[in-house]
Design a protein around this motif. Sequence first.
Motif, PDB file in Angstrom:
ATOM      1  N   ILE A   1      43.342  37.428  37.827  1.00 38.66           N
ATOM      2  CA  ILE A   1      41.905  37.615  37.949  1.00 38.66           C
ATOM      3  C   ILE A   1      41.185  36.796  36.885  1.00 38.66           C
ATOM      4  O   ILE A   1      41.469  36.913  35.688  1.00 38.66           O
ATOM      5  CB  ILE A   1      41.525  39.101  37.798  1.00 38.66           C
ATOM      6  N   GLY A   2      40.247  35.968  37.310  1.00 38.49           N
ATOM      7  CA  GLY A   2      39.469  35.170  36.370  1.00 38.49           C
ATOM      8  C   GLY A   2      38.251  34.593  37.044  1.00 38.49           C
ATOM      9  O   GLY A   2      38.095  34.685  38.266  1.00 38.49           O
ATOM     10  N   ASP A   3      37.389  34.001  36.255  1.00 42.68           N
ATOM     11  CA  ASP A   3      36.134  33.468  36.775  1.00 42.68           C
ATOM     12  C   ASP A   3      35.913  32.030  36.310  1.00 42.68           C
ATOM     13  O   ASP A   3      35.766  31.123  37.111  1.00 42.68           O
ATOM     14  CB  ASP A   3      34.984  34.366  36.313  1.00 42.68           C
TER      15      ASP A   3
ATOM     16  N   PHE B   1      44.843  28.548  27.861  1.00 45.33           N
ATOM     17  CA  PHE B   1      45.373  29.466  28.868  1.00 45.33           C
ATOM     18  C   PHE B   1      44.366  29.563  30.006  1.00 45.33           C
ATOM     19  O   PHE B   1      43.617  30.540  30.130  1.00 45.33           O
ATOM     20  CB  PHE B   1      45.657  30.833  28.237  1.00 45.33           C
ATOM     21  N   TYR B   2      44.371  28.531  30.841  1.00 48.39           N
ATOM     22  CA  TYR B   2      43.430  28.407  31.945  1.00 48.39           C
ATOM     23  C   TYR B   2      44.143  28.678  33.268  1.00 48.39           C
ATOM     24  O   TYR B   2      45.320  28.326  33.440  1.00 48.39           O
ATOM     25  CB  TYR B   2      42.832  27.007  31.996  1.00 48.39           C
ATOM     26  N   TYR B   3      43.409  29.264  34.212  1.00 44.30           N
ATOM     27  CA  TYR B   3      43.879  29.352  35.585  1.00 44.30           C
ATOM     28  C   TYR B   3      43.379  28.120  36.344  1.00 44.30           C
ATOM     29  O   TYR B   3      42.230  27.702  36.152  1.00 44.30           O
ATOM     30  CB  TYR B   3      43.304  30.580  36.303  1.00 44.30           C
ATOM     31  N   PRO B   4      44.182  27.550  37.213  1.00 47.77           N
ATOM     32  CA  PRO B   4      43.679  26.470  38.074  1.00 47.77           C
ATOM     33  C   PRO B   4      42.517  26.973  38.925  1.00 47.77           C
ATOM     34  O   PRO B   4      42.554  28.088  39.446  1.00 47.77           O
ATOM     35  CB  PRO B   4      44.885  26.108  38.945  1.00 47.77           C
ATOM     36  N   GLU B   5      41.492  26.143  39.069  1.00 47.28           N
ATOM     37  CA  GLU B   5      40.303  26.539  39.804  1.00 47.28           C
ATOM     38  C   GLU B   5      40.632  26.962  41.228  1.00 47.28           C
ATOM     39  O   GLU B   5      40.051  27.925  41.759  1.00 47.28           O
ATOM     40  CB  GLU B   5      39.285  25.399  39.819  1.00 47.28           C
ATOM     41  N   GLU B   6      41.601  26.283  41.849  1.00 42.36           N
ATOM     42  CA  GLU B   6      41.926  26.642  43.230  1.00 42.36           C
ATOM     43  C   GLU B   6      42.530  28.044  43.314  1.00 42.36           C
ATOM     44  O   GLU B   6      42.329  28.761  44.309  1.00 42.36           O
ATOM     45  CB  GLU B   6      42.864  25.616  43.856  1.00 42.36           C
ATOM     46  N   GLU B   7      43.265  28.471  42.275  1.00 42.97           N
ATOM     47  CA  GLU B   7      43.818  29.825  42.270  1.00 42.97           C
ATOM     48  C   GLU B   7      42.722  30.858  42.051  1.00 42.97           C
ATOM     49  O   GLU B   7      42.722  31.929  42.674  1.00 42.97           O
ATOM     50  CB  GLU B   7      44.894  29.954  41.188  1.00 42.97           C
ATOM     51  N   ILE B   8      41.786  30.555  41.150  1.00 45.27           N
ATOM     52  CA  ILE B   8      40.658  31.467  40.929  1.00 45.27           C
ATOM     53  C   ILE B   8      39.888  31.658  42.230  1.00 45.27           C
ATOM     54  O   ILE B   8      39.574  32.786  42.633  1.00 45.27           O
ATOM     55  CB  ILE B   8      39.719  30.923  39.831  1.00 45.27           C
ATOM     56  N   ALA B   9      39.574  30.544  42.887  1.00 45.64           N
ATOM     57  CA  ALA B   9      38.777  30.598  44.115  1.00 45.64           C
ATOM     58  C   ALA B   9      39.505  31.371  45.214  1.00 45.64           C
ATOM     59  O   ALA B   9      38.890  32.170  45.937  1.00 45.64           O
ATOM     60  CB  ALA B   9      38.445  29.184  44.581  1.00 45.64           C
ATOM     61  N   ALA B  10      40.812  31.154  45.333  1.00 46.57           N
ATOM     62  CA  ALA B  10      41.578  31.829  46.377  1.00 46.57           C
ATOM     63  C   ALA B  10      41.623  33.337  46.145  1.00 46.57           C
ATOM     64  O   ALA B  10      41.468  34.132  47.083  1.00 46.57           O
ATOM     65  CB  ALA B  10      42.987  31.256  46.438  1.00 46.57           C
ATOM     66  N   THR B  11      41.832  33.753  44.901  1.00 45.41           N
ATOM     67  CA  THR B  11      41.874  35.180  44.595  1.00 45.41           C
ATOM     68  C   THR B  11      40.513  35.825  44.802  1.00 45.41           C
ATOM     69  O   THR B  11      40.415  36.929  45.356  1.00 45.41           O
ATOM     70  CB  THR B  11      42.345  35.407  43.145  1.00 45.41           C
ATOM     71  N   CYS B  12      39.459  35.151  44.356  1.00 45.42           N
ATOM     72  CA  CYS B  12      38.109  35.698  44.547  1.00 45.42           C
ATOM     73  C   CYS B  12      37.781  35.850  46.030  1.00 45.42           C
ATOM     74  O   CYS B  12      37.143  36.827  46.439  1.00 45.42           O
ATOM     75  CB  CYS B  12      37.079  34.811  43.853  1.00 45.42           C
ATOM     76  N   ALA B  13      38.228  34.897  46.826  1.00 45.26           N
ATOM     77  CA  ALA B  13      37.976  34.988  48.271  1.00 45.26           C
ATOM     78  C   ALA B  13      38.774  36.132  48.893  1.00 45.26           C
ATOM     79  O   ALA B  13      38.247  36.898  49.716  1.00 45.26           O
ATOM     80  CB  ALA B  13      38.336  33.668  48.942  1.00 45.26           C
TER      81      ALA B  13
END
Length: 354
Positions: free
Chosen positions: A248-250, A315-327
């Motif tokens: 979970i991240g933003d 310690f960053y999440y890839p943007e595509e993973e953030i977007a997929a989880t948020c969706a």
Amino acid sequence: MLYCFYTKKFTENRVMKIMIVGGTGLLGHEAAQVALERGHDVTSLAIPDVPMDGWYPEQIKTLEGDVFKLTQAELAEIFKGYDAMIYAVGPDDRITPNEPAYEFFKLRLVDHAAKVFRAARDAGIKKAALCSSYFLYFDRKFPKKKLAEIHPYIRVRKEQAELILKEAAEERNNLPKLDVCVMELPYIFGTCPHRQPLWRGVFLDNFVNGKKTIMFPKGGSVMTTTRHIGEALVGAIEFGKGGKSYAIGDENHDFNWMLDNMLIGIQGKPRKIWNPARWLCALGADMMAKKDRKKGLYHGLDYKHVMLDIQTDYFYYPEEEIAATCAELHIGRGGVKEAIVETGKACYAPGEFK
């Protein structure tokens, strides 16, 4: 608008009775508010450590109880009739106990948490969300750092998730499977009435307050807001897949940006920040840890290795993973800067910060 319509339609068809363990805390009260907004029947189980008048929604049923003291049988009786559970209880790595860290965190995050999840399954609860740590994500991503091996807190979080997922899925007394989503939570910003942000005692007082020039590592972290954690926890109950871990991240930001915005909240403007070399950060952190050990205090994270392997990294999440989880879980985005400013503002009363 489409998101709001879809969520409304979904919850109208599947209104649930949700038990939120720790429903008056920083994350639990946000989850309770989101669940209420989405039409669910919400109950909070928490210790009575803050006044409830004037801020906590009256529509949410509140029960007083300490899950660290209640037995499995007592908890199962409380949980009867509920469809889902959100577990938002337990110390995080910012707590410095006065006993060996592994034993302290294991008792609270593994032994007692597993007891609560066993009770939930005994009571017939079908879906649950477990608040965990983003260190699990990075332990998988960076195996060479040996995060779970070096840091007692991360080791315990790993043991917690593994045990709860295992017990939730295995055959036991003809009980139905409990679908558990593990929520790997990052840096979180926001406030809760009557609670001082933990950022003050373990972070701002040590590195910022009283210092004209701030010395802090050059690194960064994925960050989010309490509101989005609330949405994530309820989203896991509504849309999540049992047995899955969700990162979970933003937004990803460096620590200088974070500190600037905290200081804007505290005093209206930033201060000068110096980012020392990695080895110097590790040396200073090791000295701090040794001083604390002499006082009988133990850290869940090894301070020297925190500076070598965590705080001086990104310690960053890839943007595509953030977007997929948020969706998938229907989590909103944005507002991190505003939440950091708000958090800083809530840390100090007028005249306390120098």
